[in-house]
Structures are given as C-alpha cells and as structure tokens.
Design a protein around this motif. Structure first.
Motif, PDB file in Angstrom:
ATOM      1  N   LEU A  27       7.310   5.707  -5.397  1.00 59.35           N
ATOM      2  CA  LEU A  27       7.517   4.532  -5.594  1.00 59.35           C
ATOM      3  C   LEU A  27       7.081   3.761  -4.627  1.00 59.35           C
ATOM      4  N   ALA A  28       6.717   2.585  -4.642  1.00 55.55           N
ATOM      5  CA  ALA A  28       5.794   1.442  -3.731  1.00 55.55           C
ATOM      6  C   ALA A  28       6.983   0.904  -2.933  1.00 55.55           C
ATOM      7  N   GLY A  29       7.354   1.798  -1.787  1.00 55.92           N
ATOM      8  CA  GLY A  29       8.324   1.169  -0.697  1.00 55.92           C
ATOM      9  C   GLY A  29       8.666   2.481  -0.117  1.00 55.92           C
ATOM     10  N   CYS A  60      12.026  -0.740  -9.870  1.00 53.93           N
ATOM     11  CA  CYS A  60      11.818   0.753  -9.960  1.00 53.93           C
ATOM     12  C   CYS A  60      12.880   1.364 -11.240  1.00 53.93           C
ATOM     13  N   ASP A  61      12.660   0.725 -12.366  1.00 52.73           N
ATOM     14  CA  ASP A  61      13.255   1.191 -13.526  1.00 52.73           C
ATOM     15  C   ASP A  61      12.641   2.386 -13.690  1.00 52.73           C
ATOM     16  N   PHE A  62      13.318   3.655 -14.229  1.00 55.72           N
ATOM     17  CA  PHE A  62      12.805   4.901 -14.619  1.00 55.72           C
ATOM     18  C   PHE A  62      11.865   4.767 -15.910  1.00 55.72           C
ATOM     19  N   GLU A  63      12.135   4.087 -16.771  1.00 53.99           N
ATOM     20  CA  GLU A  63      11.552   3.991 -17.905  1.00 53.99           C
ATOM     21  C   GLU A  63      10.070   3.389 -17.516  1.00 53.99           C
ATOM     22  N   GLY A  64      10.116   2.163 -16.891  1.00 50.83           N
ATOM     23  CA  GLY A  64       8.768   1.669 -16.549  1.00 50.83           C
ATOM     24  C   GLY A  64       7.855   2.567 -15.485  1.00 50.83           C
ATOM     25  N   LEU A  65       8.586   3.330 -14.657  1.00 52.46           N
ATOM     26  CA  LEU A  65       8.048   4.328 -13.581  1.00 52.46           C
ATOM     27  C   LEU A  65       7.387   5.364 -14.533  1.00 52.46           C
ATOM     28  N   LEU A 122       3.066   8.239 -16.646  1.00 52.64           N
ATOM     29  CA  LEU A 122       2.790   9.488 -17.826  1.00 52.64           C
ATOM     30  C   LEU A 122       1.986   8.772 -18.847  1.00 52.64           C
ATOM     31  N   GLU A 123       2.307   7.655 -19.287  1.00 45.03           N
ATOM     32  CA  GLU A 123       1.357   6.938 -20.443  1.00 45.03           C
ATOM     33  C   GLU A 123       0.339   6.033 -19.770  1.00 45.03           C
ATOM     34  N   HIS A 172       3.708  -2.459 -12.430  1.00 44.03           N
ATOM     35  CA  HIS A 172       3.308  -3.237 -11.166  1.00 44.03           C
ATOM     36  C   HIS A 172       2.292  -2.630 -10.461  1.00 44.03           C
ATOM     37  N   THR A 173       1.614  -3.304  -9.845  1.00 44.25           N
ATOM     38  CA  THR A 173       0.398  -2.948  -8.978  1.00 44.25           C
ATOM     39  C   THR A 173       0.822  -1.906  -7.817  1.00 44.25           C
ATOM     40  N   VAL A 174       0.307  -0.854  -7.932  1.00 41.02           N
ATOM     41  CA  VAL A 174       0.927   0.234  -6.867  1.00 41.02           C
ATOM     42  C   VAL A 174      -0.451   0.116  -5.699  1.00 41.02           C
ATOM     43  N   PRO A 175       0.010   0.429  -4.364  1.00 44.35           N
ATOM     44  CA  PRO A 175      -0.819   0.477  -3.279  1.00 44.35           C
ATOM     45  C   PRO A 175      -1.739   1.431  -3.228  1.00 44.35           C
ATOM     46  N   VAL A 176      -3.105   1.317  -3.990  1.00 46.85           N
ATOM     47  CA  VAL A 176      -3.961   2.598  -4.175  1.00 46.85           C
ATOM     48  C   VAL A 176      -4.370   3.170  -3.152  1.00 46.85           C
ATOM     49  N   ASN A 177      -4.763   2.320  -1.804  1.00 48.11           N
ATOM     50  CA  ASN A 177      -5.269   3.160  -0.870  1.00 48.11           C
ATOM     51  C   ASN A 177      -3.954   4.037  -0.297  1.00 48.11           C
ATOM     52  N   LEU A 178      -2.772   3.703  -0.317  1.00 47.83           N
ATOM     53  CA  LEU A 178      -1.739   4.424   0.111  1.00 47.83           C
ATOM     54  C   LEU A 178      -1.678   5.720  -0.682  1.00 47.83           C
TER      55      LEU A 178
END
Length: 389
Positions: free
Chosen positions: A75-77, A237-242, A247-248, A253-259
């Motif tokens: 999760l991005a947090g 952080c909706d589980f379905e969106g996550l 998985l697909e 949303h934009t994840v913190p790539v370098n993290l």
C-alpha cells in the motif's frame, strides 16, 4: 525563438553529519535500498515495474509465511494505512469487532474500527503486560473480527498471537494482526496460525524508506470483502482496485515506483540473511544492551521475559535520571533514542532493534556517549564483553 538561460551560481553540495538512529522507527536505510532510490524513474505501468512487483509479492509470501499463491501487495502509505485498510475493507456498520488493546497502537485499532461503524469491544491488559488468550476466549462471543498488535511498540510487549489465533480460528471470526515491529525480523506464520490480514511498515524491521505498507490478505478475508453490502468507503485502498493493479496490471493509482525498488532490495536482503538469523541477532543485541546498562540502574520494563518484544527494548530508567535532558544531549551528538509514550513518558526508554539498527556499531556509539554524559566509565567495555558471550 531560442530561450536564453540565465546562468545560476553554483551551489555548494550539502554535507550531512552521520546520524545514529536508534528509535522504534524509522530505522536506518539499508545500503542496497539507499542505492535503489537513486535509479532513474520508470512509469508505474511499465513492464519492468510489474516484474519487480511480482518478485516483491513472492518475497512477501516468504516473509509472512502465507499459503502458496496468497495475495500480497504494497500500500502506498505507512503502517497506519495498512491498519486502516483492513478495517475499511473488512468491517461494516454494526459489525462486532474485538480489539486486543494493551498500548497505544491497540487503542488506535479500536478508534479506526469504530470510525468504520464497528461495535468495538476491548480485551485489555495493564501496560507492560501481554494480552491473556483466555480473556480473548471469554470475550469473543459473536465477534466477526478480532484484531491484535503482535509487537506493541509503545510498551515493548510481545502479544501471544499464535495462541490468540488458535482461539479465533475455532470461532470462524477473521483475525487481523499488526506486525509492524515483528515482520521481517521475527518469523511470522500467517498460514499456520490462521491470520487473515496482516500488515507492517517498510521503515521498521526491513530498513526501507517510509511510505509503504506491505500487506497479506487471506482468501477468507477476500470472501468477507466480496460479501459487503456497500462498497468500501476508502477508495484508495479498496481491495478490488488493489488486486486489479497487482494481479491484472490495470491502472488504479500511481504507486511510488522508486520506493518499490528500494523496498524490494531491503526485503531481499532480509530474506538472504534469514529470518531466524535476524531473530538471533536482535536477541543478542538486546541482551548485550541490557547487561551493559543494568549497573547504572536500567531494568526491563516488561516484567515477564516471554512478554518482551525483542525489536523494541523497553528499559525502565534509573531513579533520578533526567530523561529529557539526557536525550537532548544525545541528540546534540547526532544520536536519537525515544522515550516513553503517554503514561510511560519519563519512565522508560524504547530502543529500536529493528533491521540495520540492530547492529553493534550504532549501539557502541550510544554506549560511548552515555559513558561521557552519565559519567559512567566502563560502559563501553561492559557492552563489548556482553557481545562476546
């Protein structure tokens, strides 16, 4: 038209002093994670990032001891987002939720669950004591979820999650575990214990930068999520969106790539060292620190040895020690330690023994500084001798 750039005066490069970070989080960043932070940016939908994410998921399964193919993600947090996401997705208005609360973070769980409409009941224990599993059994009733903090950071207590999990498993309730100060430093057995939702923070035992909450979610938890009467109120952080992103490879949303790259390196380094080896390392460090400081009047805050959290060493201060003044003096020397939280403020120190902090070198610096500040000759020698035992 060609634009002319105005020459800028060169700026001297800032040099930062070496800092010794011995708090219960964040922890010093692992060198491999630090290096990964500086790599060129990629898009969060890039195939290389998806490949990285798949490797992270596999390593998280190993770290958490999940079932094969169990869903894991970042999760991005921070870890608090991991805590909130569990309640947001798995709790609905009127659900009965039993919270084990023997410190600040158990109480935070209770507050979050209540905000999502749960009827919250508490199993408590005095500060410095672990939750009694029999109290959980007595108060379980028709709870649909039980939540417990594995390592209560505020007091240095290790709660008996395997025993609590066995009780909860027989009831059919979901079990949520806060593993913020245990996962990655202590063996964790999600599948064997019967945990349904678990989270930690990247900046704790794994020594990655803050900003990510690694989670693992059981099939039982996903089934509860699918049976919701209303969509989860926390879209981010909706589980379905996550699950769609991880998985697909669909956009959410934009994840913190370098993290992600930094986290992957820190997690891989932990697994390469070995979780049993890391657990042994932290116990060696805790014993050496306690032995060295004991003649000065420091003593374990948690009375029963089996209830002591290895990764956060809670020490009762000697009578007459000026907590704030000593920690202020340490900070002048670029050494950070943490005092008590709430009721234990001024009574204890909480020394972080997670990830890269659980090494002899930084605590050797602390002992040297305390030897001077407290006029305690021989402190460094006692610490060194204790390490050799």
């Amino acid at each position: 038209m060609k634009l002319l750039e105005t020459p800028r005066p060169s700026q001297p490069q800032t040099e930062y002093p070496e800092h010794t970070l011995l708090t219960p989080g964040p922890t010093p960043i692992h060198p491999r994670a630090m290096k990964a932070l500086t790599r060129p940016m990629l898009g969060h939908m890039d195939e290389e990032v998806f490949k990285l994410n798949r490797a992270i998921q596999a390593d998280l399964r190993e770290m958490y001891g999940t079932a094969p193919g169990a869903f894991t993600a970042l999760l991005a947090g921070t870890g608090s987002l991991g805590m909130e996401a569990g309640f947001a997705n798995l709790v609905e208005q009127g659900d009965e939720v039993l919270i084990c609360a023997n410190g600040s973070f158990g109480r935070r769980m209770a507050e979050m669950a209540a905000r999502y409409g749960a009827n919250v009941r508490l199993v408590t224990a005095p500060l410095g004591e672990a939750i009694n599993p029999s109290d959980v059994a007595d108060q379980l009733g028709d709870a649909q979820m039980v939540a417990v903090v594995h390592g209560e950071t505020s007091t240095g207590v290790l709660n008996p999650v395997p025993e609590i999990a066995e009780i909860v498993r027989r009831s059919g309730a979901l079990l949520t575990v806060d593993a913020v100060t245990t996962a990655g430093m202590e063996p964790f057995e999600m599948q064997a214990w019967g945990v349904d939702y678990v989270y930690t923070g990247a900046q704790k035992c794994l020594s990655a930068p803050p900003g990510l909450a690694p989670v693992a979610i059981s099939e039982r938890a996903f089934a509860r999520f699918a049976a919701r009467r209303q969509p989860t109120p926390l879209w981010y952080c909706d589980f379905e969106g996550l699950r769609g992103y991880w998985l697909e490879q669909t956009y959410h949303h934009t994840v913190p790539v370098n993290l992600h790259f930094a986290f992957a390196e820190a997690l891989r380094a932990a697994l390469e060292e070995g979780l049993p080896e890391r657990a042994a390392r932290v116990r060696m460090m805790g014993a050496a620190i306690t032995t060295a400081l004991a003649p000065l009047g420091f003593s374990p805050y948690v009375r029963r040895e089996q209830d002591r959290l290895p990764t956060v060493l809670a020490l009762r201060l000697p009578e007459g020690l000026d907590d704030a003044a000593v920690r202020k003096e340490l900070r002048k020397r670029e050494i950070s330690i943490t005092g008590g939280l709430g009721p234990t403020a001024g009574l204890i120190w909480r020394l972080g023994l997670m990830g890269e902090a659980a090494r002899p070198a930084p605590y050797r610096m602390l002992m040297s500084a305390l030897e001077d500040i407290l006029n305690a000759p021989g402190l460094v020698k006692r610490f060194e001798a204790a390490l050799e035992r």
